[in-house]
Design a protein around this motif. Sequence first.
Motif, PDB file in Angstrom:
ATOM      1  N   VAL A  10      24.826 -12.706  33.714  1.00  0.00           N
ATOM      2  CA  VAL A  10      23.423 -12.959  33.408  1.00  0.00           C
ATOM      3  C   VAL A  10      23.097 -12.278  32.083  1.00  0.00           C
ATOM      4  CG1 VAL A  10      21.071 -12.609  34.223  1.00  0.00           C
ATOM      5  CG2 VAL A  10      22.908 -13.051  35.856  1.00  0.00           C
ATOM      6  N   PRO A  11      22.376 -12.971  31.177  1.00  0.00           N
ATOM      7  CA  PRO A  11      22.043 -12.331  29.898  1.00  0.00           C
ATOM      8  C   PRO A  11      21.121 -11.128  30.110  1.00  0.00           C
ATOM      9  CG  PRO A  11      21.004 -14.494  30.087  1.00  0.00           C
ATOM     10  CD  PRO A  11      21.891 -14.334  31.262  1.00  0.00           C
ATOM     11  N   PRO A  12      21.222 -10.104  29.264  1.00  0.00           N
ATOM     12  CA  PRO A  12      20.411  -8.898  29.449  1.00  0.00           C
ATOM     13  C   PRO A  12      18.926  -9.112  29.159  1.00  0.00           C
ATOM     14  CG  PRO A  12      21.701  -8.713  27.460  1.00  0.00           C
ATOM     15  CD  PRO A  12      22.142  -9.980  28.143  1.00  0.00           C
ATOM     16  N   THR A  13      18.585 -10.110  28.336  1.00  0.00           N
ATOM     17  CA  THR A  13      17.180 -10.360  28.025  1.00  0.00           C
ATOM     18  C   THR A  13      16.615 -11.367  29.021  1.00  0.00           C
ATOM     19  OG1 THR A  13      17.792 -12.116  26.504  1.00  0.00           O
ATOM     20  CG2 THR A  13      17.547  -9.909  25.581  1.00  0.00           C
ATOM     21  N   PRO A  14      15.314 -11.304  29.268  1.00  0.00           N
ATOM     22  CA  PRO A  14      14.705 -12.283  30.181  1.00  0.00           C
ATOM     23  C   PRO A  14      14.833 -13.703  29.628  1.00  0.00           C
ATOM     24  CG  PRO A  14      13.164 -10.522  29.640  1.00  0.00           C
ATOM     25  CD  PRO A  14      14.369 -10.315  28.806  1.00  0.00           C
ATOM     26  N   SER A  15      14.773 -14.654  30.511  1.00  0.00           N
ATOM     27  CA  SER A  15      14.938 -16.047  30.139  1.00  0.00           C
ATOM     28  C   SER A  15      13.742 -16.554  29.338  1.00  0.00           C
ATOM     29  CB  SER A  15      15.101 -16.885  31.403  1.00  0.00           C
ATOM     30  OG  SER A  15      15.097 -18.240  31.063  1.00  0.00           O
ATOM     31  N   ALA A  16      14.026 -17.339  28.319  1.00  0.00           N
ATOM     32  CA  ALA A  16      12.972 -17.984  27.548  1.00  0.00           C
ATOM     33  C   ALA A  16      12.669 -19.365  28.119  1.00  0.00           C
ATOM     34  CB  ALA A  16      13.380 -18.102  26.085  1.00  0.00           C
ATOM     35  N   ASN A  17      13.458 -19.795  29.084  1.00  0.00           N
ATOM     36  CA  ASN A  17      13.275 -21.084  29.710  1.00  0.00           C
ATOM     37  C   ASN A  17      12.103 -21.007  30.679  1.00  0.00           C
ATOM     38  OD1 ASN A  17      13.595 -23.444  31.273  1.00  0.00           O
ATOM     39  ND2 ASN A  17      15.771 -23.484  30.784  1.00  0.00           N
ATOM     40  N   LEU A  18      11.251 -22.030  30.682  1.00  0.00           N
ATOM     41  CA  LEU A  18      10.077 -22.007  31.548  1.00  0.00           C
ATOM     42  C   LEU A  18      10.444 -22.059  33.033  1.00  0.00           C
ATOM     43  CD1 LEU A  18       7.673 -24.344  29.580  1.00  0.00           C
ATOM     44  CD2 LEU A  18       7.613 -21.879  29.740  1.00  0.00           C
ATOM     45  N   ILE A  19      11.581 -22.612  33.361  1.00  0.00           N
ATOM     46  CA  ILE A  19      11.992 -22.697  34.755  1.00  0.00           C
ATOM     47  C   ILE A  19      12.653 -21.394  35.202  1.00  0.00           C
ATOM     48  CG2 ILE A  19      13.382 -24.017  36.392  1.00  0.00           C
ATOM     49  CD1 ILE A  19      13.034 -26.412  34.600  1.00  0.00           C
ATOM     50  N   GLY A  20      13.139 -20.596  34.266  1.00  0.00           N
ATOM     51  CA  GLY A  20      13.729 -19.312  34.610  1.00  0.00           C
ATOM     52  C   GLY A  20      15.241 -19.371  34.646  1.00  0.00           C
ATOM     53  N   ALA A  21      15.811 -18.571  35.529  1.00  0.00           N
ATOM     54  CA  ALA A  21      17.269 -18.472  35.613  1.00  0.00           C
ATOM     55  C   ALA A  21      17.891 -19.791  36.046  1.00  0.00           C
ATOM     56  CB  ALA A  21      17.659 -17.362  36.577  1.00  0.00           C
ATOM     57  N   LEU A  22      17.232 -20.520  36.915  1.00  0.00           N
ATOM     58  CA  LEU A  22      17.765 -21.821  37.342  1.00  0.00           C
ATOM     59  C   LEU A  22      17.779 -22.788  36.161  1.00  0.00           C
ATOM     60  CD1 LEU A  22      18.778 -23.493  39.728  1.00  0.00           C
ATOM     61  CD2 LEU A  22      16.417 -24.188  40.115  1.00  0.00           C
ATOM     62  N   GLY A  23      16.734 -22.773  35.352  1.00  0.00           N
ATOM     63  CA  GLY A  23      16.693 -23.605  34.153  1.00  0.00           C
ATOM     64  C   GLY A  23      17.770 -23.226  33.155  1.00  0.00           C
ATOM     65  N   ASP A  24      18.006 -21.910  33.012  1.00  0.00           N
ATOM     66  CA  ASP A  24      19.090 -21.453  32.138  1.00  0.00           C
ATOM     67  C   ASP A  24      20.441 -21.968  32.618  1.00  0.00           C
ATOM     68  OD1 ASP A  24      17.566 -20.110  30.314  1.00  0.00           O
ATOM     69  OD2 ASP A  24      17.796 -18.160  31.279  1.00  0.00           O
ATOM     70  N   THR A  25      20.643 -21.923  33.913  1.00  0.00           N
ATOM     71  CA  THR A  25      21.920 -22.381  34.482  1.00  0.00           C
ATOM     72  C   THR A  25      22.115 -23.871  34.247  1.00  0.00           C
ATOM     73  OG1 THR A  25      21.755 -20.673  36.168  1.00  0.00           O
ATOM     74  CG2 THR A  25      23.308 -22.445  36.575  1.00  0.00           C
ATOM     75  N   PHE A  26      21.071 -24.669  34.529  1.00  0.00           N
ATOM     76  CA  PHE A  26      21.185 -26.111  34.291  1.00  0.00           C
ATOM     77  C   PHE A  26      21.386 -26.419  32.812  1.00  0.00           C
ATOM     78  CE2 PHE A  26      18.769 -26.907  38.388  1.00  0.00           C
ATOM     79  CZ  PHE A  26      19.894 -27.357  39.060  1.00  0.00           C
TER      80      PHE A  26
END
Length: 186
Positions: A10-26
Amino acid sequence: DWRSMPALNVPPTPSANLIGALGDTFAYYGYQFLGFAIWLIPLFSTVVSSRALLHGKGKIFRQIANCLVFTIAAACLLQVVQHNSPSVTTALSHVNAPNSGGAVGYLIMTRLLSPLLSDFGSSIIMAAIALVSLIFIIGPSDILKFFKKLLYDLFVVEWQLLGADDLVILVALACKNNYINLILII
């Protein structure tokens, strides 16, 4: 490299994707699999769902299959563009994307078709596949209706203003009344 540990953490910075970690994964796996052609998935999801709402669910699986074929062909074409354009390669290095076509474009174009047919030949094949699938996404009957209306408007509306003779108006009326074959014979 798919074996690198930072890609699996998992990246150390919070996700910039509006969906969050699930959006980052997709997004991560989407870019890895289809490259920049992944952006066609939301577009085609909107198109297929709106057509299903307007016209019923009769051909929804055929629409989805045509959209997937077009997306794969687009990923393959993006892969060829990357290898033949230094500016695209430079832009991809800035966004940390090794292949603009993802794994699909890399396997089909770089590893399979380009060594057999060259970049040009494989691009022609993929462009033809993309065009045919786009025709089936839109629908051949809708395309035919568009051209019938275009011909009718061109012949009757525009040529009446120019004082066209009766033969041109007869051909346009035949087009309007679904006698499109008459135009092809003339």
